[in-house]
Design a protein around this motif. Structure first.
Motif, PDB file in Angstrom:
ATOM      1  N   THR A  25       1.061   7.925 -67.476  1.00 51.04           N
ATOM      2  CA  THR A  25      -0.227   8.876 -66.684  1.00 51.04           C
ATOM      3  C   THR A  25      -0.579   8.108 -65.611  1.00 51.04           C
ATOM      4  O   THR A  25      -0.725   6.833 -65.751  1.00 51.04           O
ATOM      5  N   CYS A  26      -1.488   8.782 -64.915  1.00 48.03           N
ATOM      6  CA  CYS A  26      -2.274   7.756 -63.897  1.00 48.03           C
ATOM      7  C   CYS A  26      -3.348   7.028 -64.362  1.00 48.03           C
ATOM      8  O   CYS A  26      -3.602   5.906 -64.044  1.00 48.03           O
ATOM      9  N   ARG A  27      -3.805   7.439 -65.574  1.00 44.15           N
ATOM     10  CA  ARG A  27      -4.898   6.628 -66.118  1.00 44.15           C
ATOM     11  C   ARG A  27      -4.228   5.266 -66.848  1.00 44.15           C
ATOM     12  O   ARG A  27      -4.588   4.238 -66.549  1.00 44.15           O
ATOM     13  N   GLU A  28      -3.022   5.302 -67.457  1.00 40.10           N
ATOM     14  CA  GLU A  28      -2.359   4.149 -67.990  1.00 40.10           C
ATOM     15  C   GLU A  28      -1.751   3.456 -66.765  1.00 40.10           C
ATOM     16  O   GLU A  28      -2.074   2.005 -67.113  1.00 40.10           O
ATOM     17  N   THR A  29      -1.424   3.886 -65.824  1.00 47.14           N
ATOM     18  CA  THR A  29      -1.000   3.152 -64.712  1.00 47.14           C
ATOM     19  C   THR A  29      -2.163   2.488 -64.029  1.00 47.14           C
ATOM     20  O   THR A  29      -2.045   1.254 -63.676  1.00 47.14           O
ATOM     21  N   MET A  30      -3.275   2.935 -63.789  1.00 48.59           N
ATOM     22  CA  MET A  30      -4.703   2.287 -63.426  1.00 48.59           C
ATOM     23  C   MET A  30      -4.882   1.255 -64.128  1.00 48.59           C
ATOM     24  O   MET A  30      -5.383   0.235 -63.667  1.00 48.59           O
ATOM     25  N   ARG A  31      -4.652   1.266 -65.493  1.00 43.25           N
ATOM     26  CA  ARG A  31      -5.083   0.140 -66.272  1.00 43.25           C
ATOM     27  C   ARG A  31      -4.110  -1.009 -65.997  1.00 43.25           C
ATOM     28  O   ARG A  31      -4.565  -2.059 -65.784  1.00 43.25           O
ATOM     29  N   VAL A  32      -2.801  -1.038 -65.829  1.00 46.83           N
ATOM     30  CA  VAL A  32      -1.846  -1.987 -65.356  1.00 46.83           C
ATOM     31  C   VAL A  32      -2.358  -2.430 -64.057  1.00 46.83           C
ATOM     32  O   VAL A  32      -2.245  -3.566 -63.722  1.00 46.83           O
ATOM     33  N   MET A  33      -2.776  -1.585 -63.234  1.00 41.10           N
ATOM     34  CA  MET A  33      -3.025  -2.061 -61.605  1.00 41.10           C
ATOM     35  C   MET A  33      -4.216  -3.148 -62.090  1.00 41.10           C
ATOM     36  O   MET A  33      -4.344  -4.052 -61.064  1.00 41.10           O
ATOM     37  N   ARG A  45     -11.067  11.745 -55.525  1.00 40.71           N
ATOM     38  CA  ARG A  45     -10.599  12.947 -55.903  1.00 40.71           C
ATOM     39  C   ARG A  45     -11.709  13.703 -56.715  1.00 40.71           C
ATOM     40  O   ARG A  45     -12.276  13.212 -57.647  1.00 40.71           O
ATOM     41  N   MET A  46     -11.937  14.890 -56.781  1.00 37.84           N
ATOM     42  CA  MET A  46     -12.569  15.713 -57.511  1.00 37.84           C
ATOM     43  C   MET A  46     -11.769  15.963 -58.894  1.00 37.84           C
ATOM     44  O   MET A  46     -10.751  16.017 -58.617  1.00 37.84           O
ATOM     45  N   GLY A  47     -12.412  16.186 -60.001  1.00 38.77           N
ATOM     46  CA  GLY A  47     -11.709  16.169 -61.269  1.00 38.77           C
ATOM     47  C   GLY A  47     -11.098  15.218 -61.625  1.00 38.77           C
ATOM     48  O   GLY A  47      -9.744  15.406 -61.927  1.00 38.77           O
ATOM     49  N   THR A  48     -11.460  14.178 -61.919  1.00 37.35           N
ATOM     50  CA  THR A  48     -10.733  12.985 -62.124  1.00 37.35           C
ATOM     51  C   THR A  48     -10.101  12.825 -63.609  1.00 37.35           C
ATOM     52  O   THR A  48      -9.023  12.417 -63.790  1.00 37.35           O
ATOM     53  N   ASP A  49     -10.728  13.622 -64.395  1.00 33.38           N
ATOM     54  CA  ASP A  49     -10.047  13.977 -65.360  1.00 33.38           C
ATOM     55  C   ASP A  49      -8.763  14.654 -65.536  1.00 33.38           C
ATOM     56  O   ASP A  49      -7.622  14.044 -66.168  1.00 33.38           O
ATOM     57  N   HIS A  50      -8.575  15.438 -64.815  1.00 33.76           N
ATOM     58  CA  HIS A  50      -7.296  16.102 -64.284  1.00 33.76           C
ATOM     59  C   HIS A  50      -6.154  15.046 -63.907  1.00 33.76           C
ATOM     60  O   HIS A  50      -4.910  14.871 -64.180  1.00 33.76           O
ATOM     61  N   PHE A  51      -6.706  14.360 -62.779  1.00 36.28           N
ATOM     62  CA  PHE A  51      -6.113  13.193 -62.188  1.00 36.28           C
ATOM     63  C   PHE A  51      -5.628  12.031 -63.195  1.00 36.28           C
ATOM     64  O   PHE A  51      -4.288  11.865 -63.003  1.00 36.28           O
ATOM     65  N   TYR A  52      -6.419  11.814 -63.979  1.00 38.32           N
ATOM     66  CA  TYR A  52      -5.910  10.730 -65.043  1.00 38.32           C
ATOM     67  C   TYR A  52      -4.908  11.329 -66.051  1.00 38.32           C
ATOM     68  O   TYR A  52      -4.085  10.453 -66.253  1.00 38.32           O
ATOM     69  N   ARG A  53      -4.890  12.386 -66.129  1.00 41.59           N
ATOM     70  CA  ARG A  53      -3.741  13.121 -66.888  1.00 41.59           C
ATOM     71  C   ARG A  53      -2.475  13.220 -66.406  1.00 41.59           C
ATOM     72  O   ARG A  53      -1.394  13.534 -67.101  1.00 41.59           O
ATOM     73  N   GLU A  54      -2.397  13.300 -64.935  1.00 42.14           N
ATOM     74  CA  GLU A  54      -1.218  13.596 -64.216  1.00 42.14           C
ATOM     75  C   GLU A  54      -0.151  12.534 -64.476  1.00 42.14           C
ATOM     76  O   GLU A  54      -0.561  11.122 -64.818  1.00 42.14           O
TER      77      GLU A  54
END
Length: 135
Positions: free
Chosen positions: A24-32, A66-75
């Motif tokens: 997910t985007c959240r998991e990838t953000m951690r790697v970044m 982005r608005m709605g970061t919760d949705h973003f992080y799950r993408e």
């Protein structure tokens, strides 16, 4: 002759973090955040073959703006990655890789170039490194 060509790209090859396409985007953000020195993250399939790339700065700006970061992080990260990155084999002549990189749209000219060896991720090259090595 192939050894000379290989060493051309090898001279400027950098390591880059890679993630599976299933993240997910959240998991990838951690790697970044674990690799702050890297300009990009390479997205690979199960066979360690590159399928896309994320430029970290662009990814971070999309994540925080982005608005709605919760949705973003799950993408799925596949929704935000560049699905048509420049990918070259380690044996490709550096001049042709650089020419192809400079022919990309302006917004993508500085994007990392994915380098493979026998189809598997070997690393990345920054276009700026190739320009500096030519002088």
């Amino acid at each position: 002759m192939s050894t000379v060509l290989t060493s051309e790209l090898s001279a400027v090859l950098r390591s880059a973090p890679s993630v599976p396409a299933s993240l997910t985007c959240r998991e990838t953000m951690r790697v970044m955040f674990q690799h702050p020195e890297s300009k990009c993250i390479v997205v690979c399939n199960e066979g360690n073959e590159p399928v896309g790339i994320l430029m970290c700065e662009r990814f971070f700006l999309r994540a925080t703006g982005r608005m709605g970061t919760d949705h973003f992080y799950r993408e799925s990260i596949t929704k935000l990655m560049n699905r048509k990155p420049l990918i070259a084999d380690l044996s490709t002549p550096a001049a042709s890789v650089l020419a192809e990189a400079m022919n990309r749209p302006d917004m993508m000219k500085n994007d990392c170039i994915i380098i493979t060896s026998q189809g598997k991720l070997a690393g990345v090259i920054y276009p700026s490194d190739m320009l500096c090595s030519r002088q």
